[in-house]
Design a protein around this motif. Structure first.
Motif, PDB file in Angstrom:
ATOM      1  N   LYS A  44     -40.940  25.129 -93.414  1.00 33.15           N
ATOM      2  CA  LYS A  44     -40.846  23.872 -92.682  1.00 33.15           C
ATOM      3  C   LYS A  44     -40.256  24.121 -91.306  1.00 33.15           C
ATOM      4  O   LYS A  44     -39.713  25.181 -91.013  1.00 33.15           O
ATOM      5  N   THR A  45     -40.396  23.117 -90.443  1.00 31.67           N
ATOM      6  CA  THR A  45     -39.836  23.208 -89.101  1.00 31.67           C
ATOM      7  C   THR A  45     -38.311  23.263 -89.178  1.00 31.67           C
ATOM      8  O   THR A  45     -37.709  22.991 -90.223  1.00 31.67           O
ATOM      9  N   LEU A  46     -37.687  23.610 -88.065  1.00 36.26           N
ATOM     10  CA  LEU A  46     -36.241  23.781 -88.045  1.00 36.26           C
ATOM     11  C   LEU A  46     -35.506  22.443 -88.151  1.00 36.26           C
ATOM     12  O   LEU A  46     -36.009  21.401 -87.706  1.00 36.26           O
ATOM     13  N   PRO A  47     -34.293  22.457 -88.692  1.00 36.14           N
ATOM     14  CA  PRO A  47     -33.461  21.249 -88.685  1.00 36.14           C
ATOM     15  C   PRO A  47     -33.177  20.780 -87.264  1.00 36.14           C
ATOM     16  O   PRO A  47     -33.249  21.554 -86.302  1.00 36.14           O
ATOM     17  N   ALA A  48     -32.810  19.528 -87.133  1.00 35.94           N
ATOM     18  CA  ALA A  48     -32.629  18.903 -85.827  1.00 35.94           C
ATOM     19  C   ALA A  48     -31.575  19.600 -84.979  1.00 35.94           C
ATOM     20  O   ALA A  48     -31.679  19.631 -83.743  1.00 35.94           O
ATOM     21  N   ARG A  49     -30.557  20.181 -85.606  1.00 33.99           N
ATOM     22  CA  ARG A  49     -29.454  20.764 -84.818  1.00 33.99           C
ATOM     23  C   ARG A  49     -29.934  21.855 -83.870  1.00 33.99           C
ATOM     24  O   ARG A  49     -29.313  22.094 -82.830  1.00 33.99           O
ATOM     25  N   TYR A  50     -31.053  22.496 -84.185  1.00 35.22           N
ATOM     26  CA  TYR A  50     -31.562  23.544 -83.310  1.00 35.22           C
ATOM     27  C   TYR A  50     -32.098  22.981 -81.988  1.00 35.22           C
ATOM     28  O   TYR A  50     -32.347  23.738 -81.054  1.00 35.22           O
ATOM     29  N   TYR A  51     -32.261  21.689 -81.916  1.00 33.59           N
ATOM     30  CA  TYR A  51     -32.824  21.059 -80.717  1.00 33.59           C
ATOM     31  C   TYR A  51     -31.897  20.048 -80.055  1.00 33.59           C
ATOM     32  O   TYR A  51     -32.124  19.667 -78.909  1.00 33.59           O
TER      33      TYR A  51
ATOM     34  N   GLU B  67     -49.575  17.382 -69.500  1.00 37.15           N
ATOM     35  CA  GLU B  67     -49.872  16.911 -70.859  1.00 37.15           C
ATOM     36  C   GLU B  67     -48.916  17.562 -71.863  1.00 37.15           C
ATOM     37  O   GLU B  67     -48.393  16.897 -72.766  1.00 37.15           O
ATOM     38  N   ASP B  68     -48.686  18.866 -71.697  1.00 38.30           N
ATOM     39  CA  ASP B  68     -47.778  19.574 -72.601  1.00 38.30           C
ATOM     40  C   ASP B  68     -46.333  19.137 -72.435  1.00 38.30           C
ATOM     41  O   ASP B  68     -45.604  18.987 -73.418  1.00 38.30           O
ATOM     42  N   TRP B  69     -45.907  18.952 -71.180  1.00 37.68           N
ATOM     43  CA  TRP B  69     -44.517  18.516 -70.980  1.00 37.68           C
ATOM     44  C   TRP B  69     -44.319  17.132 -71.610  1.00 37.68           C
ATOM     45  O   TRP B  69     -43.265  16.877 -72.219  1.00 37.68           O
ATOM     46  N   GLY B  70     -45.288  16.261 -71.458  1.00 37.87           N
ATOM     47  CA  GLY B  70     -45.153  14.917 -72.021  1.00 37.87           C
ATOM     48  C   GLY B  70     -45.019  14.931 -73.532  1.00 37.87           C
ATOM     49  O   GLY B  70     -44.156  14.237 -74.102  1.00 37.87           O
ATOM     50  N   ILE B  71     -45.838  15.742 -74.208  1.00 38.82           N
ATOM     51  CA  ILE B  71     -45.758  15.775 -75.671  1.00 38.82           C
ATOM     52  C   ILE B  71     -44.494  16.486 -76.128  1.00 38.82           C
ATOM     53  O   ILE B  71     -43.912  16.142 -77.163  1.00 38.82           O
ATOM     54  N   SER B  72     -44.032  17.467 -75.362  1.00 39.16           N
ATOM     55  CA  SER B  72     -42.780  18.150 -75.709  1.00 39.16           C
ATOM     56  C   SER B  72     -41.604  17.179 -75.601  1.00 39.16           C
ATOM     57  O   SER B  72     -40.671  17.214 -76.430  1.00 39.16           O
ATOM     58  N   GLU B  73     -41.639  16.302 -74.604  1.00 43.30           N
ATOM     59  CA  GLU B  73     -40.576  15.311 -74.465  1.00 43.30           C
ATOM     60  C   GLU B  73     -40.612  14.295 -75.601  1.00 43.30           C
ATOM     61  O   GLU B  73     -39.560  13.861 -76.091  1.00 43.30           O
ATOM     62  N   LEU B  74     -41.817  13.940 -76.056  1.00 39.17           N
ATOM     63  CA  LEU B  74     -41.925  13.047 -77.215  1.00 39.17           C
ATOM     64  C   LEU B  74     -41.407  13.733 -78.473  1.00 39.17           C
ATOM     65  O   LEU B  74     -40.780  13.093 -79.334  1.00 39.17           O
ATOM     66  N   SER B  75     -41.650  15.032 -78.605  1.00 36.33           N
ATOM     67  CA  SER B  75     -41.107  15.783 -79.743  1.00 36.33           C
ATOM     68  C   SER B  75     -39.584  15.786 -79.705  1.00 36.33           C
ATOM     69  O   SER B  75     -38.925  15.601 -80.734  1.00 36.33           O
ATOM     70  N   GLN B  76     -39.029  15.986 -78.519  1.00 32.62           N
ATOM     71  CA  GLN B  76     -37.577  15.973 -78.385  1.00 32.62           C
ATOM     72  C   GLN B  76     -37.004  14.626 -78.811  1.00 32.62           C
ATOM     73  O   GLN B  76     -36.004  14.561 -79.534  1.00 32.62           O
ATOM     74  N   LYS B  77     -37.638  13.549 -78.364  1.00 27.84           N
ATOM     75  CA  LYS B  77     -37.169  12.210 -78.735  1.00 27.84           C
ATOM     76  C   LYS B  77     -37.258  11.990 -80.243  1.00 27.84           C
ATOM     77  O   LYS B  77     -36.345  11.440 -80.865  1.00 27.84           O
ATOM     78  N   GLY B  78     -38.368  12.421 -80.844  1.00 26.89           N
ATOM     79  CA  GLY B  78     -38.533  12.209 -82.276  1.00 26.89           C
ATOM     80  C   GLY B  78     -37.551  13.019 -83.104  1.00 26.89           C
ATOM     81  O   GLY B  78     -36.974  12.509 -84.075  1.00 26.89           O
ATOM     82  N   ILE B  79     -37.333  14.276 -82.723  1.00 26.44           N
ATOM     83  CA  ILE B  79     -36.392  15.118 -83.454  1.00 26.44           C
ATOM     84  C   ILE B  79     -34.969  14.588 -83.325  1.00 26.44           C
ATOM     85  O   ILE B  79     -34.130  14.795 -84.210  1.00 26.44           O
ATOM     86  N   SER B  80     -34.687  13.881 -82.236  1.00 27.13           N
ATOM     87  CA  SER B  80     -33.355  13.316 -82.018  1.00 27.13           C
ATOM     88  C   SER B  80     -33.096  12.085 -82.884  1.00 27.13           C
ATOM     89  O   SER B  80     -31.955  11.601 -82.953  1.00 27.13           O
ATOM     90  N   SER B  81     -34.119  11.592 -83.540  1.00 25.97           N
ATOM     91  CA  SER B  81     -33.974  10.399 -84.380  1.00 25.97           C
ATOM     92  C   SER B  81     -33.271  10.734 -85.693  1.00 25.97           C
ATOM     93  O   SER B  81     -33.468  11.814 -86.264  1.00 25.97           O
ATOM     94  N   ARG B  82     -32.502   9.792 -86.216  1.00 21.27           N
ATOM     95  CA  ARG B  82     -31.854   9.984 -87.508  1.00 21.27           C
ATOM     96  C   ARG B  82     -32.889  10.055 -88.634  1.00 21.27           C
ATOM     97  O   ARG B  82     -32.583  10.500 -89.745  1.00 21.27           O
ATOM     98  N   ALA B  83     -34.115   9.607 -88.344  1.00 19.32           N
ATOM     99  CA  ALA B  83     -35.167   9.634 -89.358  1.00 19.32           C
ATOM    100  C   ALA B  83     -35.821  11.003 -89.492  1.00 19.32           C
ATOM    101  O   ALA B  83     -36.547  11.258 -90.463  1.00 19.32           O
TER     102      ALA B  83
END
Length: 390
Positions: A16-23, A348-364
């Motif tokens: 699985k992908t890494l836990p949130a703390r890595y990001y 396009e890549d920077w935009g999706i990477s920023e969305l990934s950062q936001k999502g990983i930062s979620s408590r969900a």
């Protein structure tokens, strides 16, 4: 950021992908910077930026300002941007040319381009200049790429080894650049990267952790969804990848049908790079040289990205396009087709990477499963965890 597929090559290990703390954890980020950016050789620029004695540019690594220059003997040099008198930062411009010396703007301490202290006004008669050279940083060159290593300096220029055969030097006990690169120099030799010259540079600030940019660069399953222009030119399921190595990871992709290069319309308006055989002219190589250099080798040009982490959720990215000087000298030389293509794709890549950062930062957020075709990102994650353990 850019595509390398994972349909063959690296062995698949379910994970699985890494836990949130890595990001999102600042302390985790601090440890990674120390482990990767302060211990490994990091891509810092091109030798053409310091082609002549006194040319210089600055790089900031882990909060440290580093001066990169060339001395009067042609030897590459790198120093901490710190005066030995009272610790003042000496150079303030991002790049320029020294007038044969480096002088602190505070009290006028003056150093040679080799780092030796030449002048120290108002010091006593018994003051020993040789005890206060600039603190050195390890610097080496590979095919025109410059690399720095904070772990390869022994403190000051008195301890530097003799210049290497390529005019560079390595000042400490860290792994050599050659050891870190492994077989990559032989693999990339046909592109003759040392002969290529800068045409264009674009810098980006990306609100994402540096590792998200690396993992995005090393898979293309997202390409049909995110990159319509790229998908018209290159087959996202084509090519082969290498097994992840201690110093790099990456692989190849092939063109679709009549496409000849990665440009806005797939047409090649420049000659093939000298030295490339027929098969290499049909593909693009995408490699990450750990920790921060992304090298994209095309049939007619080279594109590089260097990643400069600014925080746990912020990365400064420098993108450069390099072409053969013979092509650049032609009256009808045109390269905006390649620059525009990748600028669009970058954003396009920077935009999706920023969305990934936001999502990983979620408590969900909880780690999700990698597919078999995401072998390189999965292997990169394993390396991150293993290096943290060491």
């Amino acid at each position: 950021m850019n595509p390398t597929n994972t349909t063959s090559g690296p062995t698949f290990t379910a994970q699985k992908t890494l836990p949130a703390r890595y990001y999102i954890d600042p302390e985790n980020f601090r440890r990674e910077i120390e482990s990767f950016f302060c211990k490994m050789w990091i891509g810092a620029g091109r030798s053409e930026q310091v082609a002549h004695a006194g040319d210089f540019f600055l790089r900031e690594i882990a909060g440290e300002s580093i001066v990169v220059t060339r001395d009067v003997g042609g030897v590459l040099r790198a120093f901490y941007n710190v005066c030995r008198h009272r610790g003042t930062r000496m150079c303030r411009e991002a790049e320029g040319k020294f007038a044969g010396r480096i002088q602190c703007p505070y009290h006028g301490w003056t150093y040679g381009l080799d780092g030796r202290l030449l002048g120290a006004p108002h010091m006593e008669a018994d003051f020993r200049h040789e005890e206060y050279p600039l603190h050195a940083v390890g610097i080496e060159e590979w095919d025109g790429h410059l690399f720095l290593n904070l772990d390869a300096g022994r403190g000051d220029t008195r301890d530097r080894e003799a210049p290497r055969h390529d005019g560079s030097s390595n000042a400490g006990q860290a792994q050599t650049l050659a050891g870190q690169l492994g077989d990559l120099p032989q693999k990339f030799a046909p592109w003759r990267m040392q002969d290529l010259r800068l045409h264009r540079r674009i810098e980006y600030d990306v609100a994402a952790n540096w590792k998200l940019i690396v993992t995005n660069y090393n898979e293309c399953l997202h390409c049909p969804v995110l990159h319509p222009m790229l998908s018209r030119i290159s087959d996202y399921l084509s090519g082969e990848n290498d097994e992840l190595q201690p110093g790099y990871m990456g692989g190849s992709m092939e063109f679709r049908e009549a496409a000849e290069t990665m440009s806005t319309d797939g047409k090649r308006r420049r000659a093939f790079l000298p030295g490339l055989g027929e098969e290499r002219c049909k593909q693009v190589l995408y490699y990450t040289v750990f920790p921060n250099l992304l090298v994209s080798l095309h049939p007619d040009y080279m594109m590089t990205h260097t990643l400069w982490p600014q925080g746990v959720d912020r990365t400064h990215v420098v993108c450069e396009w390099h072409f053969h000087p013979d092509e650049m000298a032609k009256a009808d030389f045109y390269a905006e087709d390649a620059v525009e293509f990748w600028d669009v794709t970058n954003r396009e890549d920077w935009g999706i990477s920023e969305l990934s950062q936001k999502g990983i930062s979620s408590r969900a957020y909880t780690p999700g499963p990698y597919s078999r075709q995401e072998g390189l990102p999965a292997a990169f994650d394993r390396m991150i965890v293993e290096r943290e353990g060491r």
